[in-house]
Scaffold this motif. Sequence first.
Motif: not given
Length: 212
Positions: A1-30
């Motif tokens: 599956m090329v990087c522009g495919g469905f699976t790659c787009s889904r994984n990239a979007l999921c990874s980005l939102n996991v980072v946002y979740m970690l930043v949100g939890l970090l703000l609450i923790g701080v």
Amino acid sequence: MVCGGFTCSRNALCSLNVVYMLVGLLLIGVAAWGKGFGLVSSIHIIGGVIAVGVFLLLIAIVGLIGAMHHHQVMLFFYMVILFIVFLFQFGVSCSCLAMNRGQQEALLNSTWGLLNDEMKIDLENQLDCCGLLNVTGSRSQFERDMQNCTALCTRKGKCFTCGDMMLTHATEALKILGGVGLFFSFTEILGVWLAVRYRNQKDPRANPSAFL
């Protein structure tokens, strides 16, 4: 599956939102850490930081669920809200980078005027200073702040103003805040682009005749 495919787009979007979740939890923790150790006693500051963390966490959860299930409605609201956040954060970041000393003093004066006596005393004790800026336009307010000041420097007989101390590092702090905000704003526009791209792609596992 090329990087522009469905699976790659889904994984990239999921990874980005996991980072946002970690930043949100970090703000609450701080915020909770600062409150627990008495670093910040103002409930308004604590509440503001926690509110930003919770908002970012909720947006990330919506984006993550939408990406995992290819949910059209959730992805639509996710990219609209994220684009609005991008516009706001981009504008604030550019303002921070372009702010000169005169504008910094005006911002400090307006912010200081919004603080109550308890918050002012708390800030003065933490920075070991008294009052904001000894300027002609706010001399009476400065004298009242000096009389109410309980910082340790009052026992030494010499106190710097909080405004001078904050302005000393304000330019550097604004550059850091503006740079970090600008960086995260570009990750947000990346999230919008990924959401739009992923939302318009067809799931290869779905029924070929289904409308996506």
